[in-house]
Design a protein around this motif. Structure first.
Motif, mmCIF file in Angstrom:
data_model
loop_
_atom_site.group_PDB
_atom_site.id
_atom_site.type_symbol
_atom_site.label_atom_id
_atom_site.label_comp_id
_atom_site.label_asym_id
_atom_site.label_seq_id
_atom_site.Cartn_x
_atom_site.Cartn_y
_atom_site.Cartn_z
ATOM 1 N N HIS A 1 0.845 -1.207 0.000
ATOM 2 C CA HIS A 1 0.000 0.000 0.000
ATOM 3 C C HIS A 1 0.876 1.250 0.000
ATOM 4 O O HIS A 1 2.025 1.189 0.423
ATOM 5 C CB HIS A 1 -0.884 0.046 1.264
ATOM 6 N N ASP A 2 0.279 2.383 -0.403
ATOM 7 C CA ASP A 2 1.023 3.640 -0.385
ATOM 8 C C ASP A 2 0.723 4.487 0.845
ATOM 9 O O ASP A 2 1.349 5.522 1.058
ATOM 10 C CB ASP A 2 0.703 4.483 -1.642
ATOM 11 N N SER A 3 -0.257 4.077 1.633
ATOM 12 C CA SER A 3 -0.610 4.901 2.803
ATOM 13 C C SER A 3 -1.335 4.055 3.839
ATOM 14 O O SER A 3 -1.842 2.970 3.541
ATOM 15 C CB SER A 3 -1.535 6.048 2.382
ATOM 16 N N LEU A 4 -1.417 4.593 5.058
ATOM 17 C CA LEU A 4 -2.193 3.931 6.115
ATOM 18 C C LEU A 4 -3.655 3.837 5.692
ATOM 19 O O LEU A 4 -4.320 2.829 5.923
ATOM 20 C CB LEU A 4 -2.104 4.742 7.420
ATOM 21 N N PHE A 5 -4.150 4.893 5.039
ATOM 22 C CA PHE A 5 -5.558 4.903 4.633
ATOM 23 C C PHE A 5 -5.843 3.787 3.634
ATOM 24 O O PHE A 5 -6.871 3.110 3.701
ATOM 25 C CB PHE A 5 -5.943 6.263 4.045
ATOM 26 N N SER A 6 -4.927 3.571 2.711
ATOM 27 C CA SER A 6 -5.124 2.515 1.720
ATOM 28 C C SER A 6 -5.241 1.146 2.391
ATOM 29 O O SER A 6 -6.015 0.287 1.967
ATOM 30 C CB SER A 6 -3.958 2.534 0.730
ATOM 31 N N ALA A 7 -4.506 0.947 3.470
ATOM 32 C CA ALA A 7 -4.539 -0.358 4.154
ATOM 33 C C ALA A 7 -5.672 -0.469 5.172
ATOM 34 O O ALA A 7 -6.285 -1.523 5.309
ATOM 35 C CB ALA A 7 -3.205 -0.600 4.859
ATOM 36 N N TYR A 8 -5.938 0.619 5.891
ATOM 37 C CA TYR A 8 -6.852 0.523 7.038
ATOM 38 C C TYR A 8 -8.142 1.336 6.887
ATOM 39 O O TYR A 8 -9.001 1.304 7.779
ATOM 40 C CB TYR A 8 -6.131 0.954 8.325
ATOM 41 N N GLY A 9 -8.272 2.074 5.772
ATOM 42 C CA GLY A 9 -9.502 2.829 5.522
ATOM 43 C C GLY A 9 -9.884 3.710 6.685
ATOM 44 O O GLY A 9 -9.035 4.397 7.261
ATOM 45 N N LYS A 10 -11.170 3.636 7.063
ATOM 46 C CA LYS A 10 -11.634 4.577 8.092
ATOM 47 C C LYS A 10 -11.076 4.274 9.484
ATOM 48 O O LYS A 10 -11.260 5.062 10.402
ATOM 49 C CB LYS A 10 -13.154 4.668 8.116
ATOM 50 N N TYR A 11 -10.381 3.152 9.643
ATOM 51 C CA TYR A 11 -9.772 2.862 10.956
ATOM 52 C C TYR A 11 -8.288 3.222 11.008
ATOM 53 O O TYR A 11 -7.591 2.852 11.946
ATOM 54 C CB TYR A 11 -10.001 1.398 11.341
ATOM 55 N N SER A 12 -7.815 3.929 9.971
ATOM 56 C CA SER A 12 -6.379 4.252 9.979
ATOM 57 C C SER A 12 -5.997 5.175 11.136
ATOM 58 O O SER A 12 -4.854 5.229 11.530
ATOM 59 C CB SER A 12 -5.917 4.824 8.638
#
Ligand SMILES: [Zn+2]
Ligand SMILES: [Zn+2]
Length: 374
Positions: free
Chosen positions: A125-136
């Motif tokens: 992934h390129d970001s925390l958001f890409s991996a964890y979505g709304k729980y980042s």
């Protein structure tokens, strides 16, 4: 395991693999200090486990109690075919779905060895958001992994609110690998709640990270995973990530972080990072043994521990003169080199670990020095 942990100088050790039913039986045989802390002799354990999600990312979980381990085990077993056979189960869930379950179970949760190319957050992934979505925003910590240290993670601004952990990730049965990386923490209490408050920046802090020099990690530089030829990022791109031998060039952690970096100057203020390798590795180098598990290396290790207390003490604190009196100046000088960062490193890459040799050591010995296969 308890005795080994004490000799290492570890106050609190993660159990690892606690979702595995057989391993959990072993944990249940330990003394229960509290809901979250178990002990054997002086050694204390906290419940930890790793899980792989369907995007091939590994995540680390710290549990508040055995009943919560059981609860998550039951939920995850509906999405996993190997939870009873693999210490690190794979689940058919996204990182976002697992983060939600971890949150509902009350676990502390974050990416494991976050930068490694195959099975990690920034490998896929390129970001925390890409991996964890709304729980980042619910991620508690970032495990740096062996190929990175805090200076690497600091280059990515979205990580700046997270506590960086330098953990050993020692799944193997070799005790000398325990505490090859560790964290020195000022904890308000030795418990799950104490850790939680630290991760939430409410009370306590990590005062020092200790671990391998990142160049030592096996994915530090971009290199061919067949013949281990190293390439600069530009060269690898120009070659479309194909080595001249035909093998694939695996992007190194260093290049991956440069790719993601959004920070030019302002660095985060992080605890000091001391670069060390296990004491048995240092002894093996000093006495010229290729393996850190020979009888002689073990005897020297035991004599140091018997006299000075534990491995962390010997590596980080004991006066060098005392070490030299017990085991001679070669080992004492090498420990000094590591404490001062006075070591030369040939970086790892493509799946092969780097090699470390003291600056003063004769170059012809370099080819023989290697940290082995971990
Ligand atoms: Zn892992
Ligand atoms: Zn090659």
């Amino acid at each position: 395991m308890g005795v080994q942990g004490e000799k290492k100088g570890i106050d609190l050790l993660g159990t690892g693999d606690c979702l595995h039913p057989c391993w959990r039986k072993n944990i249940e045989e330990l003394d229960e200090e509290s809901e979250s802390i178990f002990s054997k002799g002086e050694m204390k354990f906290i419940l930890t486990g790793e899980v792989e999600t369907k995007d091939r990312v590994h995540h680390l979980l710290i549990f508040p109690s055995l009943s919560k381990v059981e609860e998550l085990y039951v939920r995850l077993s509906h999405f996993s075919s190997n939870i009873d056979s693999d210490g690190r189960p794979r689940v058919e869930l996204s990182g976002e779905e697992l983060a939600l379950m971890a949150k509902e179970t009350g676990c502390l949760f974050g990416p494991a060895h976050a930068f490694t190319p195959y099975t990690a957050l920034y490998g896929n992934h390129d970001s925390l958001f890409s991996a964890y979505g709304k729980y980042s925003k619910d991620i508690h910590f970032l495990e740096l992994g062996l190929s990175a240290d805090s200076s690497y993670a600091n280059k990515i601004s979205e990580l700046h609110d997270l506590v960086y952990l330098s953990n050993s990730d020692a799944h193997s049965p070799f005790p000398y690998r325990l505490a090859r990386e560790f964290n020195t923490m000022d904890l308000h209490e030795l418990s799950f709640e104490g850790l939680k408050k630290l991760f939430q920046h409410k009370k306590g802090e990590v005062v020092r990270n200790v671990g391998l020099p990142p160049e030592e990690g096996k994915y530090n530089e971009s290199a061919c995973s067949s013949c281990y030829t190293h390439y600069s990022f530009e060269e690898a791109v120009a070659r479309d990530w194909r080595c001249s031998c035909g093998g694939p060039i695996k992007k190194g952690v260093k290049d991956r972080i440069e790719e993601l970096s959004d920070i030019s100057k302002s660095a985060k203020d992080t605890p000091p990072y001391l670069h060390l390798i296990p004491l048995q590795e240092i002894i093996a180098k000093a006495v010229g043994h290729s393996s850190p598990t020979t009888k002689k290396v073990n005897e020297i290790w035991e004599s140091l521990i018997d006299s000075l207390g534990d491995e962390v003490e010997v590596l980080c604190e004991s006066p060098i003169e005392e070490i030299k009196e017990i085991v001679g100046s070669d080992i004492g000088d090498l420990i000094t080199d590591f404490r001062k960062g006075n070591v030369e490193i040939r970086p790892g890459g493509g799946g092969r670990y780097g090699s470390i040799l003291p600056k003063k050591e004769n170059k012809s010995k370099a080819g023989q020095s290697s940290l082995g296969d971990f």
